[in-house]
Scaffold this motif. Sequence first.
Motif, short mmCIF file in Angstrom:
data_model
loop_
_atom_site.label_atom_id
_atom_site.label_comp_id
_atom_site.label_asym_id
_atom_site.label_seq_id
_atom_site.Cartn_x
_atom_site.Cartn_y
_atom_site.Cartn_z
N PHE A 224 66.29 -8.35 -97.66
CA PHE A 224 65.92 -7.45 -96.43
C PHE A 224 64.45 -7.86 -95.94
CE2 PHE A 224 69.05 -4.16 -96.75
CZ PHE A 224 69.54 -4.37 -98.05
N GLY A 225 64.26 -7.40 -94.68
CA GLY A 225 63.11 -7.31 -94.13
C GLY A 225 62.47 -6.13 -94.52
N ASN A 226 61.35 -5.74 -94.00
CA ASN A 226 60.46 -4.74 -94.43
C ASN A 226 60.64 -3.49 -93.56
OD1 ASN A 226 59.18 -5.81 -96.73
ND2 ASN A 226 57.39 -6.64 -95.34
N PHE B 54 66.68 -1.61 -91.30
CA PHE B 54 66.46 -2.98 -91.98
C PHE B 54 67.43 -4.03 -91.51
CE2 PHE B 54 63.51 -1.32 -95.34
CZ PHE B 54 63.77 -0.14 -95.50
N LYS C 119 62.93 -1.39 -104.55
CA LYS C 119 62.29 -1.03 -103.18
C LYS C 119 60.75 -0.24 -103.53
CE LYS C 119 62.69 0.78 -98.71
NZ LYS C 119 61.26 1.39 -98.74
N ALA D 118 57.26 1.02 -98.06
CA ALA D 118 57.12 0.32 -96.73
C ALA D 118 57.33 -1.27 -97.08
CB ALA D 118 55.50 0.48 -96.47
N GLU D 119 58.36 -1.25 -97.62
CA GLU D 119 58.97 -2.74 -98.17
C GLU D 119 60.35 -2.64 -98.09
OE1 GLU D 119 55.51 -4.86 -100.84
OE2 GLU D 119 57.75 -5.07 -101.34
N GLY D 120 61.17 -3.83 -97.64
CA GLY D 120 62.58 -3.45 -97.92
C GLY D 120 63.01 -3.89 -99.20
N PRO D 121 64.28 -3.52 -99.72
CA PRO D 121 64.86 -3.53 -100.92
C PRO D 121 64.93 -4.98 -101.52
CG PRO D 121 66.08 -2.19 -99.58
CD PRO D 121 65.18 -2.85 -98.67
#
Lengths: 113, 112
Positions: free
Chosen positions: A104-106, A90, B38, B41-44
Amino acid sequence: DTAVSQTPKYLVTQMGNDKSIKCEQNLGHDTMYWYKQDSKKFLKIMFSYNNKELIINETVPNRFSPKSPDKAHLNLHINSLELGDSAVYFCASSQDGYNSPLHFGNGTRLTVT
Amino acid sequence: DQQVKQNSPSLSVQEGRISILNCDYTNSMFDYFLWYKKYPAEGPTFLISISSIKDKNEDGRFTVFLNKSAKHLSLHIVPSQPGDSAVYFCAASVLGYQKVTFGTGTKLQVIP
């Protein structure tokens, strides 16, 4: 408009290869990070950069090299990939790096075979 | 050495009830705490934070409580909604330092 974007989303590669993950943020933040989430779901910091300057480098093998061409970009290059490098990586950014929340990015799911 | 611990890997709660997620830390230097949420498939994403000068911080349905003597914090979600189903990470840091230490997360399922 995506705030923190990282590419690719998935990366499957063989042991010994070299690969890069790119990250860009359009939030105007000063600080960017790389985090690694391993199979046990630990989310651990690897690196942080503040205005292109390396601030944190957590006991990460030398095979991992971050590069920050400008404060909106932080790329991660990995040499000689190993099985144990398989994880989700991340990218994140924060306003000033000192307790402002992380964005954050994904994530990039890296699988080394 | 895991300095931030979330001992419950998962939690199921009925819609409308209270969800309580717990977090313990061992490093007494930590003085700033955050919760992230979270989805797969995504960021926190940042949810709420608290500094050690407070023992409670509230934002809508979300309240974080800090017990410094016990080195314990908790996140309360009232009322719980199905959209709250996600993994919740507790995180801690020392004010003025960039490093944030995360727990391993608690997966919350809110049952309609």
